[in-house]
Each structure stands twice: as C-alpha cells, then as structure tokens.
Design a protein around this motif. Structure first.
Motif, short mmCIF file in Angstrom:
data_model
loop_
_atom_site.label_atom_id
_atom_site.label_comp_id
_atom_site.label_asym_id
_atom_site.label_seq_id
_atom_site.Cartn_x
_atom_site.Cartn_y
_atom_site.Cartn_z
N LEU A 109 -14.23 8.55 1.02
CA LEU A 109 -13.97 7.59 -0.05
C LEU A 109 -12.46 7.41 -0.16
N THR A 110 -12.00 6.18 0.02
CA THR A 110 -10.58 5.87 0.06
C THR A 110 -10.25 4.79 -0.96
N GLY A 111 -9.09 4.92 -1.61
CA GLY A 111 -8.55 3.85 -2.45
C GLY A 111 -7.53 3.07 -1.66
N LYS A 112 -7.61 1.75 -1.72
CA LYS A 112 -6.72 0.89 -0.91
C LYS A 112 -5.92 -0.03 -1.82
N ARG A 113 -4.60 0.05 -1.71
CA ARG A 113 -3.73 -0.91 -2.39
C ARG A 113 -3.39 -2.05 -1.43
N THR A 114 -2.88 -3.14 -1.95
CA THR A 114 -2.46 -4.24 -1.09
C THR A 114 -1.31 -3.78 -0.22
N ASP A 115 -1.23 -4.31 0.99
CA ASP A 115 -0.22 -3.88 1.94
C ASP A 115 1.18 -4.11 1.39
N ASP A 116 2.05 -3.13 1.60
CA ASP A 116 3.44 -3.32 1.22
C ASP A 116 4.22 -3.91 2.38
N ALA A 117 5.52 -4.04 2.20
CA ALA A 117 6.34 -4.71 3.22
C ALA A 117 6.64 -3.81 4.42
N ASP A 118 6.41 -2.52 4.28
CA ASP A 118 6.74 -1.58 5.35
C ASP A 118 5.51 -1.35 6.22
N THR A 119 5.47 -1.97 7.39
CA THR A 119 4.31 -1.85 8.28
C THR A 119 4.30 -0.54 9.05
N SER A 120 5.35 0.27 8.93
CA SER A 120 5.41 1.53 9.67
C SER A 120 4.76 2.68 8.92
N THR A 121 4.41 2.46 7.64
CA THR A 121 3.76 3.52 6.85
C THR A 121 2.39 3.05 6.40
N ASN A 122 1.61 4.00 5.89
CA ASN A 122 0.26 3.72 5.45
C ASN A 122 0.03 4.22 4.02
N ASN A 123 1.05 4.10 3.20
CA ASN A 123 0.98 4.63 1.85
C ASN A 123 -0.01 3.87 0.97
N GLU A 124 -0.50 2.74 1.46
CA GLU A 124 -1.46 1.96 0.68
C GLU A 124 -2.83 2.64 0.61
N TYR A 125 -3.09 3.60 1.48
CA TYR A 125 -4.38 4.27 1.57
C TYR A 125 -4.31 5.65 0.93
N VAL A 126 -5.18 5.91 -0.01
CA VAL A 126 -5.23 7.21 -0.67
C VAL A 126 -6.64 7.77 -0.56
N ARG A 127 -6.78 8.89 0.12
CA ARG A 127 -8.11 9.50 0.23
C ARG A 127 -8.47 10.16 -1.10
N ILE A 128 -9.64 9.82 -1.61
CA ILE A 128 -10.12 10.34 -2.88
C ILE A 128 -11.06 11.51 -2.67
N ALA A 129 -11.97 11.40 -1.70
CA ALA A 129 -12.95 12.46 -1.46
C ALA A 129 -13.56 12.28 -0.09
N SER A 130 -14.16 13.34 0.42
CA SER A 130 -14.95 13.26 1.64
C SER A 130 -16.04 14.33 1.58
N ALA A 131 -17.12 14.09 2.29
CA ALA A 131 -18.24 15.05 2.30
C ALA A 131 -19.10 14.79 3.51
N SER A 132 -19.84 15.80 3.90
CA SER A 132 -20.78 15.66 5.01
C SER A 132 -22.09 15.09 4.47
N ALA A 133 -22.48 13.93 4.98
CA ALA A 133 -23.72 13.28 4.56
C ALA A 133 -24.79 13.48 5.62
N ASN A 134 -26.06 13.28 5.22
CA ASN A 134 -27.16 13.46 6.14
C ASN A 134 -28.23 12.39 5.91
N THR A 135 -29.31 12.47 6.66
CA THR A 135 -30.35 11.45 6.60
C THR A 135 -31.45 11.77 5.60
N TYR A 136 -31.50 12.99 5.08
CA TYR A 136 -32.64 13.39 4.26
C TYR A 136 -32.35 13.45 2.76
#
Length: 494
Positions: free
Chosen positions: A138-165
């Motif tokens: 789960l990621t939060g995304k801000r609008t792109d800033d002027a600096d194309t060399s960084t990725n500060n617009e993306y903030v990871r909020i959470a992650s988890a292992s999901a399954n089919t059941y």
C-alpha cells in the motif's frame, strides 16, 4: 516519466518511509463509471488541495467499499473491473489482472488531502487463483515534483503477504508534505500476480502541525500578467492560472494548429515551484475558435474531444480545470457544445475531461453566483452535480465590493449545499482608493479563507494597470505594495 519513477521506486534501493506533515479532506461526490477502454477500467475521480475537514472515513474514502461501481477506483497498468465473485464486505470488490510490471496496481482517489492532519489508512486484499502467496504493498502517491532524479512522491504505508484463501489487511498511518496528494496505490513486487481489493478506509485521527509553506491552509494564487509569469510571482502566490493563454481561442485560433507556448510557461513555472496549476478553460461561449461555429455537430463534438484530449496529453499533472465556464443562462454558455452534444452538453464535457484528465479537479465555474444569479446557477449546475461528474464549484468573485460579509456568507452557504468544495476563482477588489480597497479586503478575504466550504482562492491579477478590472491592482510595476496587499501578505504570513 511517472512509470519510470515508479519502477525505480519499486526497486527498493532505498527507504521511502517518511515522517511528513498531515492531511485534511473534504466530502467527495460520487462519480459515474466511465469506460476508458474495453477492459471496463473506471475513471479516477479527481481532486486537489482543499481545506475541508472531515472526521469520517466514509466521506474521505467515498466508495471505498466498491458498492457504487468503480467510482474512485482506477489502475496504473493492468486492467480492472468491479466483480461480485469475491468481496471482503458488501457485494463487490475490485479485481486487477493483466499486470506485467511491479508498478502496475489498483489506485484509489480519496477526497483531496492537504497538510494539517494525520490519517489511518486501511485496505483489504486477496489473491486471485493462481499464485499462492505474494507481497502486496500500500503506497501513498503525491503529484510528481520537479526533480525527476528522486522518488520522494511515493510513501510506503504498509505491506503484507496475501494469499488465495483469505483476506489480508494492509494498514498504516499516512501524513503528507510537499506536492499535493494524488492517490493510493495497491501494488505488488510480483509483476504477474492478480488480486482483489476491497474496503478502503481513510480515517482522520488529528494531529499534525501543518506545512510551513502554507501554514496548513488553502492556497492563495493568482494569474499571469499580460501573458507572462512575473519573476516575483512565487514571492506572493502559491497557485497559478493563465489569464488568457489557456482559452481555446488562444491555443487553437487556426484549426489543428496549436500554440501551447503561453500554457507551457505557466505550467512549467508551477512544476518548478511545486504549486498547483489550474487550466482556464475548456468549454466556454467566449474566446473560443470561430471556425468551430461552421462545423457540423459531429465535427464539433470531435473537435471538442480532440482539444480536451490533446491538452491532457500535454499537461498530465494539471491540478484543476475550469471545464465549463459561465454556463448559466444569460451568461456565456457554449452554443457550439450544445450543438455538438445536445442538452446534456455540460455533463458530456465533464465526462470527456474525466476521461482524459482523470487526476485533475474538474470545476464548474461562473460569475455573479455570490451576487445576483445564485439561484439560476444552482438550477443550471444541479443536473451535472447530481450526475456526479463535477468535482468542485468555481465562483468568480468580481464586483463584490458593495456586498456585506453576511450577504456573501448567505450566498456561500447556498452554494455549499450542493455538496461540493468551492474555489473562489477570480477575486478582485476594484477600488482605486487605497483605504477603500484595504477595508474591503480586511472584511471579505477572511470570510473566504476561513470557510471550510472554500478549498482555495485565486485572485485575478495583482499588478496595477495590468488587471482585468481597473483599480484592482495590488502592487505597482516596481514592486511597491498598496495597503491591501501589505495587509494580505501579513495575514498570510508571506
């Protein structure tokens, strides 16, 4: 560029968990499902910075339960559709398939988020049959800033292992600073996995000290001056609108011959200074190219769509758009659009804007709404508002000098009852007498700035002798400020 930056971020080469400021949201209107392609992908409802507090996650994450079509849901790569095959709660969920890159994912656009508060974010996921387990992010995304060399617009909020059941919850805290919030992304570092998404919630938990750049408040912007961006613009303003350069008649005076130079200058300036850019305007019965009147209805429809499509392709990060301007009967409704689309021309114009500029706040803009034509505007606007295609209302605010605060508040309340955020889109005070202008500014501006119904304010010109209305300038050519400007800058802390 978005895809490139996102792919780089998902390479996990460095940490992208940031401690940032906070969020405030306004109630979002439900929007109808529109087909972007044959895969039944939905248009993302748009939005941008707003100072419209809400403590309810149901208002912030409108249709997070996927019970009202795909309103609010879309994807970056892959295909999505609403399915009743499986769900965490309610009747339906979002299913994404045909992913072929790690950054392909489901997106959810909540009510616009701004600095000033903190939020808990939660969403439930389940893998579709196939891969037995995979990491979902789960990621939060801000609008792109002027600096194309960084990725500060993306903030990871959470992650988890999901399954089919069974269903797995992704849950975390999100706060914000910098460029405006764009959307949440539910993605995976497994580029082949398909999955279901449901029960998106965004809950206001308070806190936050606000962004020092704007004190956690709404933007106060202005327009270009004689077709140019003055060097002192960012010293005073934090949002920009081209005064005339973005009008269709300025861009495509000759059919299929575009002059983008004026918009380019303002748009690029906004990107460089991390401020929202508003397009003014798409469909208007004034300052449009004369040649469209000579076309057949089907040709007119094609040209309107081409104009909107080509603009959105060129300026994908536009924050706000005056999609339809001055459509109240007796103002300047676009007769060519009615000819092209019939009586639903306003709705159709917004649908096209949603199709090609899915991440922008789409505004219905008009004049005299706070003065003489309040009821007429509401009657005109209501069908499009109820259709769910309008994101916000724009209130041109010329000619209000003789209206009291109580009169303006009454009108503002009537418009707010439509249920959409309001932008004061063209504010000026036409008084050559310094003291008169100052007195009106001190009375009226705080009403707009402190109203929860108002998402942002754009003044219409600021240089004496170069404004649309005589007497409304706030600084002289040499930079000397009139008293009203001095007061305003002090009030805003600029």
């Amino acid at each position: 560029m978005k895809g490139i930056k996102q792919q780089k971020w998902l390479g996990f080469g460095k940490s992208h968990i940031y401690t940032v400021k906070a969020l405030v949201a306004f109630t979002a209107m439900t929007m109808p499902v529109m087909s972007i392609a044959a895969d039944s992908s939905a248009v993302v409802p748009s939005g941008f910075d707003a100072y419209y507090a809400s403590a309810s996650y149901t208002a912030i994450a409108n249709n997070g339960d996927v019970e009202n079509g795909l309103s609010g849901w879309s994807s970056i790569g892959g295909n999505i559709y609403r399915t009743t095959q499986d769900s965490y709660s309610g009747m339906a969920s979002v299913h994404i398939y045909n992913r072929n890159a790690t950054w392909n994912g489901v997106t959810f656009k909540p009510a616009p988020l701004v600095n000033g508060k903190q939020y808990n974010v939660s969403v439930w996921v389940k893998l579709a049959p196939g891969v037995q387990s995979a990491n979902i992010i789960l990621t939060g995304k801000r609008t792109d800033d002027a600096d194309t060399s960084t990725n500060n617009e993306y903030v990871r909020i959470a992650s988890a292992s999901a399954n089919t059941y069974g269903w797995t919850e992704l849950k975390g805290s999100y706060t914000q600073s910098g460029t405006p919030f764009q959307y949440f992304i539910i993605e995976s570092d497994n580029s082949q996995v398909s999955y279901f998404v449901d029960a998106m919630k965004v809950e206001d938990i308070g806190g936050g000290s606000g962004d020092p750049g704007n004190n956690g408040k709404k933007f106060v912007g202005n327009i270009t001056t004689s077709g140019q961006v003055r060097g002192d613009f960012s010293q005073y303003w934090d949002q920009i609108t081209p005064e005339n350069e973005g009008k269709w008649g300025s861009v495509e005076r000759t059919r299929d011959v575009y002059n983008w130079s004026g918009i380019d200058a303002a748009y690029n300036y906004a990107k460089q200074h991390n401020m929202p850019f508003k397009q003014h305007t798409f469909v208007w019965g004034s300052q449009y190219p004369a040649w469209i009147d000579n076309l057949s209805p089907s040709e007119q429809a094609g040209e309107i769509e081409e104009w909107i499509r080509d603009f959105c392709n060129r300026y994908p990060d536009v924050a706000m758009i005056d999609v339809v301007n001055e459509a109240t009967p007796g103002h300047a409704p676009a007769k060519y659009a009615r000819s092209a689309f019939g009586n639903d021309w306003i709705i159709k114009s917004f649908q096209l804007a949603h199709k090609y500029c899915p991440n922008a706040t789409l505004i219905l803009n008009d004049y005299n709404v706070l003065s003489w034509n309040t009821d007429e505007f509401i009657r005109m606007a209501r069908p499009a508002v109820q259709a769910g295609v309008v994101d916000a209302i724009g209130l041109q605010s010329h000619g209000l000098e003789d209206f009291s605060v109580s009169q303006l508040q009454e009108k503002l309340n009537k418009i707010a009852a439509l249920g959409l955020p309001i932008y004061i889109s063209e504010y000026d005070i036409a008084r050559s007498n310094d003291q008169e202008q100052l007195n009106i500014m001190k009375q009226q501006f705080p009403l707009f700035y402190n109203s929860d119904a108002v998402a942002g304010i754009t003044l219409w010109g600021y240089v004496v002798g170069k404004t649309w209305v005589d007497g409304s300038g706030l600084i002289y050519e040499n930079g000397a400020q009139r008293p009203a400007m001095q007061w305003l800058m002090n009030y805003l802390g600029r």
